[in-house]
Design an enzyme around this catalytic site. Structure first.
Site, PDB file in Angstrom:
ATOM      1  N   ASP A  79       8.131 -17.060 -26.727  1.00 24.34           N
ATOM      2  CA  ASP A  79       8.420 -15.977 -25.802  1.00 24.34           C
ATOM      3  C   ASP A  79       8.664 -16.606 -24.423  1.00 24.34           C
ATOM      4  OD1 ASP A  79       8.905 -13.516 -24.749  1.00 24.34           O
ATOM      5  OD2 ASP A  79       7.093 -12.572 -25.498  1.00 24.34           O
TER       6      ASP A  79
HETATM    7  C1  BGC Z   1       9.165 -10.335 -23.963  1.00 23.26           C
HETATM    8  C2  BGC Z   1       9.960 -10.476 -25.235  1.00 23.26           C
HETATM    9  C3  BGC Z   1      11.431 -10.567 -24.927  1.00 23.26           C
HETATM   10  C4  BGC Z   1      11.658 -11.706 -23.967  1.00 23.26           C
HETATM   11  C5  BGC Z   1      13.113 -11.927 -23.615  1.00 23.26           C
HETATM   12  C6  BGC Z   1       9.557 -11.364 -22.919  1.00 23.26           C
HETATM   13  O1  BGC Z   1       8.979 -11.107 -21.699  1.00 23.26           O
HETATM   14  O2  BGC Z   1       7.789 -10.442 -24.257  1.00 23.26           O
HETATM   15  O3  BGC Z   1       9.673  -9.406 -26.094  1.00 23.26           O
HETATM   16  O4  BGC Z   1      12.141 -10.739 -26.114  1.00 23.26           O
HETATM   17  O5  BGC Z   1      10.955 -11.442 -22.771  1.00 23.26           O
HETATM   18  O6  BGC Z   1      13.621 -10.933 -22.840  1.00 23.26           O
END
Ligand code: BGC
Length: 785
Positions: free
Chosen positions: A306
């Site tokens: 993530d």
């Molecule tokens: C979130 C994810 C997301 C990623 C990319 C993160 O902050 O937890 O779910 O896919 O950002 O945008």
């Protein structure tokens, strides 16, 4: 008659037979492609791909390899704390393998051109984005879609999202989100399928099949990403990014199954979670990634972190510095670094120091290149960036119609006293509340490239269109919904509007960004002055109906006690206003059921239907005793239970009958009920099957969902609904963590929600061992310096 059956046994059949019913012929047609392409699941042996990648990797320097592990955001969107302003220079320098938050045929083509024409090896970029519940045409938020209990509808939504997003140059979506959550304080409960393992697993599979189709090579499918692996939904105290700590049994029984379901469905990528699980952050967790995902489950796609979660191993207190963090993550099996640049900054040095091996780096690079190959990017890097297709696909009329249909299916009728709903077109309406005419709120959080300002149809617009020129709609915003709103100056206008109308229609709940990431709450009532206004309006003594919009269960006790009707519509998407009008006026009979329990009080959280019973179980109301598992100041019972939802018609269930009272290890028994529509209009009912294992080598939940079936019946029509039960449906992780169905007595409940007492019993004759869980000591994952 629509007949959608869901039990473990019936899944495959249902997907096959319901896809055709989705009216998606046009989408499906475009998936066919002349080339016999490798699919994610059918490509275990692909010598041509292996040879191509071997030859390519033989040419790559270590810097070029590490570049393939680097995923950077463009400057188009912001989904995390820091941005990489120089990402275009980095692409040119060969330091980036994938880009997210970049879309449109033109923009992806421009960036792709840099990678293909200006880097030494010309390896194409992979473009990812959070296409969660629609790309341009926005469907209901995922929790709302789950309330449809309709895997075909959920698959349709993902299929259309993929068709639109891939036409704008995207290859990869960061979905589905599979985090089971039993804590509505956590804002991200809105992104998943709720509290239940079975429902979440069925919908997880539907979403993967919707995004990826049956051919990843086709230019209208997207590579899916199972996230956030794992156990993120159990963040302590419902606070986002907080730690999780749970038993192995809880992990395997509750939090891992939806992820396993996506591996079985052929998902091509996984995303690690932000949280620490039992002392090891998910992004450095060998046990989760290497042992369970890659070895045990045989997952052959790639694992991305993530957003900056390798970097976060330092503040977590696991890594001494970023270099150590990179070492921990690659050791744990993380293939791609999202936005942190930790791999690109530190892996070459770690290699020269002998702290990581080239083989570890190669394995990660190979998994990513394989996916680019499967997507056809080496053949034609621009094949998804197609302006003509973009123009044809985006906001297509049939997609908007599908979004309206899925939205109607997602609404849950929570209360309907004296049949206040459906409304009759002759009644005048006072439409009141901050959500009544708000486009921005209608599409909820994670709305990808959905136009938030002009496209969404508000409830006011939907009602106006439904009722036509003669509509008598008196609108007033009336109240504020920000946490700090105290101004009641709008009340007078709202009360004046209400005085003129036959019915008061409230559109209230949470502002769209109060759910989603970093949106935890400690109170779950109506923010701002909304409830105070409801109290004032109640004094007028007129029928009052609430259209509730939120991304989580809310504590709405006063509304439940005082209003005549409540329809929960989540955040319904681009066509939300039309869909709500369809249901309010009875053009569509509501059929949604709650995928998550609604508490009476925040103090009851975590609250979910399949808890254990305790040695001193709760006594029903009126028989409470002191020394019981209960609260002094509240009932244990939820406001609305899991699986609950009303219809404009009524249904009656016959008693449950079983084909036998004895189940043999290899055998099967059939549980049946006859469902009758006792009302005077057609409707749909989700028939739910729950099973209770009365005793086990470890204690068992009071009941567990094991099957469901959405049945449509005309007025006065009856239908017999059957579920088959096999030993495998009864299995759980026993005392020794073997996945086992233990001999003994079982209760079967079939009914309208998780509280049904319509029951029969049978006995499993002998114990059946299915398989053992992989339980290792997590300390093995620690890399010391
Ligand atoms: C979130 C994810 C997301 C990623 C990319 C993160 O902050 O937890 O779910 O896919 O950002 O945008």
């Amino acid at each position: 008659m629509t007949f959608i059956k869901y039990s473990k046994i019936a899944c495959a059949v249902a997907f096959a037979c319901t896809l055709g019913a989705c009216n998606l012929a046009a989408v499906s047609d475009t998936t066919t492609d002349a080339r016999q392409a490798p699919t994610v699941s059918a490509d275990k042996q692909n010598p041509a791909m292996d040879q191509f990648i071997n030859e390519l990797m033989a040419k790559m320097t270590i810097e070029e390899k590490v570049g393939q592990l680097n995923l950077l955001s463009s400057d188009w969107d912001k989904t995390g704390p820091s941005m990489s302003a120089d990402y275009q220079q980095q692409i040119k320098a060969g330091k980036v393998g994938s880009v997210f938050n970049a879309y449109t045929a033109d923009f992806t083509r421009t960036l792709q051109k840099v990678a293909v024409e200006q880097t030494r090896l010309g390896i194409p970029l992979l473009f990812g984005y959070d296409v969660i519940h629609g790309h341009r045409t926005i469907f209901p938020i995922s929790l709302g879609e789950a309330a449809s209990w309709d895997p075909a509808a959920v698959k349709t939504s993902a299929r259309i999202a993929a068709a639109e997003a891939s036409a704008e140059g995207l290859h990869w979506t960061f979905a589905p989100m599979l985090d089971i959550s039993r804590d509505p304080r956590w804002g991200r409960i809105s992104e998943g399928s709720g509290e239940d393992v079975f429902l979440s697993s069925v919908l997880a599979k539907a979403r993967v099949l919707g995004f990826q189709g049956d051919d990843l090579y086709a230019t209208d499918t997207l590579l899916a990403c199972a996230k956030h692996y794992a156990a993120y939904g159990q963040s302590q105290a419902g606070r986002d990014y907080h730690s999780t700590d749970m038993s192995e049994r809880e992990l395997w029984e509750t939090y891992l199954p939806p992820f396993k379901a996506t591996v079985d469905a052929g998902v091509g990528s996984f995303m690690t979670a932000f949280n620490d699980l039992n002392g090891v952050p998910a992004t450095a967790n060998n046990y989760l990634i290497q042992d369970i995902l890659k070895q045990r489950w045989g997952f052959d796609g790639f694992v991305v972190t993530d957003y900056t979660s390798i970097n976060e191993l330092v503040p977590h207190g696991l890594a001494e510095d970023l270099s150590h963090a990179a070492q921990l993550a690659i050791n744990a099996g993380v293939d791609m670094d999202m936005q942190g640049s930790v791999y690109s900054d530190y892996l070459p040095e770690l290699l020269s120091q002998g702290k990581v091996t080239e083989q570890q780096i190669d394995q990660a690079v190979r998994r990513i290149l394989q996916m680019k190959y499967k997507l056809g990017l080496f053949e034609d890097p621009y094949r998804y960036s197609d302006n003509t297709r973009q123009q044809q696909q985006v906001y297509k009329a049939e997609y908007l119609e599908a979004a309206r249909d899925v939205a109607r299916k997602s609404f849950v009728l929570l209360k309907n006293d004296n049949k206040v709903l459906p409304l009759n077109a002759g009644q005048s309406i006072a439409l009141i509340g901050p959500l009544a005419d708000s486009k921005t709120d209608m599409i909820g959080s994670w709305s990808a490239a959905g136009d938030r300002y002009t496209k969404p149809v508000t409830l006011r617009e939907g009602l106006q269109q439904r009722l036509g020129a003669d509509a008598k709609i008196y609108y007033a915003k009336g109240a504020g919904y920000e946490f700090n709103d105290t101004d009641q100056s709008g009340f007078a206008k709202a009360i004046a509007a209400a005085k003129k109308a036959d019915v008061i229609l409230l559109a209230m709940g949470e502002k769209w960004d109060m759910t989603g990431e970093a949106a935890s709450r400690v109170e779950l009532g109506f923010p701002g002055t909304q409830e105070a206004l409801m109290h004032e309006l109640k004094k007028l003594g007129k029928p009052m109906v609430l259209v509730l919009m939120s991304g989580r269960p809310m504590t709405i006790n006063w509304a439940n006690d005082n209003l005549d009707g409540i329809l929960h519509t989540w955040y319904a998407g681009t066509q939300g206003g039309h869909a709500i009008a369809d249901v309010l006026y009875g053009d569509y009979n509501p059929s949604g059921k709650l995928p998550v329990t609604f508490p009476r009080h925040v103090g009851q959280i975590p609250i979910y239907y399949n808890m254990k019973s305790t040695g001193r179980p709760y006594e029903p109301a009126g028989q409470e005793q002191k020394y019981r598992s209960r609260y002094l100041d509240s009932s244990n019972l939820p406001l609305y239970p899991f699986g609950y939802g009303l219809s404009y018609t009524s249904f009656a269930y016959s008693a449950v009958t079983l084909s036998s009272a004895q189940l043999s290890p290899e055998g099967e028994i059939t549980a049946s009920v006859t469902l009758t529509n006792t009302g005077d209009r057609a409707g749909e009912e989700v028939v739910q099957l729950y099973i209770q294992d009365k005793t086990g080598s470890v204690t068992r939940p009071v009941r567990e969902l094991k099957g469901f079936e959405k049945v449509q019946l005309g007025a006065k029509e009856s239908k017999t609904v059957q579920f088959s039960i096999k030993a495998a449906d009864l299995a759980f992780y026993d005392l020794n963590m073997n996945y086992t169905a233990e001999a003994g007595e079982f209760n079967v409940f079939i009914g309208t929600d998780s509280t049904t007492i319509n029951q029969a019993s049978f006995r499993l004759a002998d114990t059946v061992k299915l398989h053992s869980a992989l339980v290792l000591k997590q300390s093995q994952s620690r890399v010391t310096r």
